[in-house]
Design an enzyme around this catalytic site. Structure first.
Site, PDB file in Angstrom:
ATOM      1  N   LYS A  45      63.098 -14.271  14.908  1.00  0.00           N
ATOM      2  CA  LYS A  45      61.829 -14.131  14.793  1.00  0.00           C
ATOM      3  C   LYS A  45      61.296 -12.762  15.501  1.00  0.00           C
ATOM      4  O   LYS A  45      60.495 -12.201  15.063  1.00  0.00           O
ATOM      5  CB  LYS A  45      60.925 -15.233  15.445  1.00  0.00           C
ATOM      6  N   TYR A  52      68.571 -25.438  13.546  1.00  0.00           N
ATOM      7  CA  TYR A  52      68.982 -24.369  12.591  1.00  0.00           C
ATOM      8  C   TYR A  52      70.459 -24.066  12.648  1.00  0.00           C
ATOM      9  O   TYR A  52      71.170 -24.366  11.647  1.00  0.00           O
ATOM     10  CB  TYR A  52      68.078 -23.153  12.846  1.00  0.00           C
ATOM     11  N   TYR A 109      63.959 -32.559   9.426  1.00  0.00           N
ATOM     12  CA  TYR A 109      63.776 -31.431  10.402  1.00  0.00           C
ATOM     13  C   TYR A 109      63.936 -31.875  11.914  1.00  0.00           C
ATOM     14  O   TYR A 109      63.421 -32.838  12.276  1.00  0.00           O
ATOM     15  CB  TYR A 109      62.479 -30.671  10.118  1.00  0.00           C
TER      16      TYR A 109
HETATM   17  C1  LIG Z   1      63.134 -20.050  12.298  1.00  0.00           C
HETATM   18  C2  LIG Z   1      64.821 -20.039  12.402  1.00  0.00           C
HETATM   19  C3  LIG Z   1      65.605 -20.108  11.152  1.00  0.00           C
HETATM   20  C4  LIG Z   1      65.122 -20.074  10.019  1.00  0.00           C
HETATM   21  O1  LIG Z   1      64.566 -18.948   9.630  1.00  0.00           O
HETATM   22  P1  LIG Z   1      63.351 -18.822   8.538  1.00  0.00           P
HETATM   23  O2  LIG Z   1      62.979 -17.459   8.551  1.00  0.00           O
HETATM   24  O3  LIG Z   1      62.175 -19.692   9.009  1.00  0.00           O
HETATM   25  O4  LIG Z   1      64.270 -19.273   7.265  1.00  0.00           O
HETATM   26  C5  LIG Z   1      67.078 -19.977  11.537  1.00  0.00           C
HETATM   27  N1  LIG Z   1      67.362 -20.227  12.821  1.00  0.00           N
HETATM   28  C6  LIG Z   1      66.584 -20.305  13.879  1.00  0.00           C
HETATM   29  C7  LIG Z   1      67.465 -20.441  15.249  1.00  0.00           C
HETATM   30  C8  LIG Z   1      65.201 -20.291  13.959  1.00  0.00           C
HETATM   31  O5  LIG Z   1      64.536 -20.087  14.751  1.00  0.00           O
END
Ligand SMILES: *Cc1c(COP(=O)(O)O)cnc(C)c1O
Length: 335
Positions: free
Chosen positions: A49, A289, A263
């Site tokens: 991010k 993720y 999720y």
């Molecule tokens: C937000 C996030 C993702 C996914 O990325 P997007 O741009 O939301 O698709 C992947 N891995 C981590 C650790 C994240 O925080």
């Protein structure tokens, strides 16, 4: 692709490393596995991010904003990184957190990312699961504006065309690194959620006429919805960057077979992936993720989806601070 045309606040320690994972490669006996270390972007424990926030915050400052407002799940990595960036720049920050997962687990509700949000001085408001979270931040933004602050609303995951520019920049960074290493990348694999990471990468690689193919491993939505969301944002991002060569309908590929119960719901494959990377490479993934993304890559390799001569790059998008929110899951057997 002219990224210099957009306001940008430098926040990342970049370029992040691109490194071979020799022990994981050997353990799986498939393609050579490389890792692009966007878990090491630096700000507030790093992660993907911060890449998006360089352009989002650049835009916020250009507009005279003094208060960042965003949203996510209780263990959101995006909220933690936004709160850290706000603190560093002396901006106020309000996060609206959704109880997306039904749980009374003390670690999930009080440790990991949400603990860090509090340490960073971020104001937190909670909403029940299923809330329209974009509407929620618009409401909060209107309230803050009526109180005389200048809020800047960042959508969930920082995923709009402005945020996705961060990953168009990574496409350029990665192609440059691969060229310097003499590395032919056959596949770029990563976890995909709110779509901005994959959209920025695909738009950036398209703008560079790169042949590198991206595979997103879904963590929430089913495949048709995920691919459509990402494709929409690829087109919006390319248009925003002034790339007018058309984006083909099949430009986006997602595999959503590794979501499990939903999720943020742990899966055995995620647990195995988290342990393998820790024990073979000393690298921490995350439960929501990158753990599921790597579980997908491991399973695809075991199923023979790649040949031994190929080079696969896994983009590590960060999130390991979320592990502490899942302490109970990792401590209870599941070995
Ligand atoms: C937000 C996030 C993702 C996914 O990325 P997007 O741009 O939301 O698709 C992947 N891995 C981590 C650790 C994240 O925080």
């Amino acid at each position: 692709m002219n990224l210099a045309a957009f306001p940008r606040t430098r926040l990342c320690q970049a370029p992040t490393p691109l490194e071979l994972l020799p022990r994981l490669t050997e353990a799986l006996g498939g393609p050579r596995i490389w890792m692009k270390r966007d878990d090491l972007t630096g700000m507030g424990l790093g992660g993907n991010k911060v890449r998006k926030l360089e352009f989002l915050v650049g835009d916020a400052l250009a507009r005279g904003a003094d208060h960042l407002v965003t949203q996510g799940a209780v263990q959101s990595n995006h909220v933690r990184q936004t709160a850290a960036v706000a603190a560093k720049l002396g901006l106020a920050c309000t996060a609206v957190l959704e109880h997306r997962i039904e749980t009374n687990d003390a670690a999930y509700l009080g440790s990991g990312n949400v603990l860090l949000d509090r340490l960073l001085g971020c104001a937190i408001e909670y909403r029940p699961g299923g809330t329209d979270m974009q509407a929620a931040i618009e409401e909060v933004g209107a309230r803050l504006a009526s109180e005389g602050t200048k809020p800047y609303l960042i959508p969930g995951g920082g995923s709009n065309a402005t945020g996705a520019l961060g990953y168009a920049a990574v496409a350029l960074e990665l192609v440059t690194q691969a060229n310097e290493l003499g590395l032919r990348i056959d596949r770029l694999v990563h976890a995909t959620g709110s779509a901005g990471t994959q959209a920025g990468l695909v738009a950036g690689l398209h703008a560079l006429s790169s042949p590198v193919r991206v595979l997103g491993i879904g963590v929430r939505a089913p495949k048709p919805a995920q691919e459509a969301n990402v494709l929409r944002l690829v087109r919006a991002t390319a248009a925003f960057m002034g790339v007018d060569r058309p984006i083909p309908d099949d430009a986006v590929e997602a595999n959503c077979d590794y979501v499990g119960g939903g999720y943020g719901q742990p899966t055995p494959g995620m647990a195995e992936a988290v342990r393998m990377l820790a024990r073979l490479e000393g690298i921490f993934l995350d439960p929501v993720y990158s753990g599921k993304g790597m579980a997908g890559l491991i399973d695809l390799i075991r199923r023979g989806a790649f040949s031994t001569g190929e080079n696969v790059v896994f983009l590590h998008t960060g999130g390991s601070s979320g592990l502490f929110g899942y302490a109970e899951f990792f401590n209870e057997a599941h070995e």
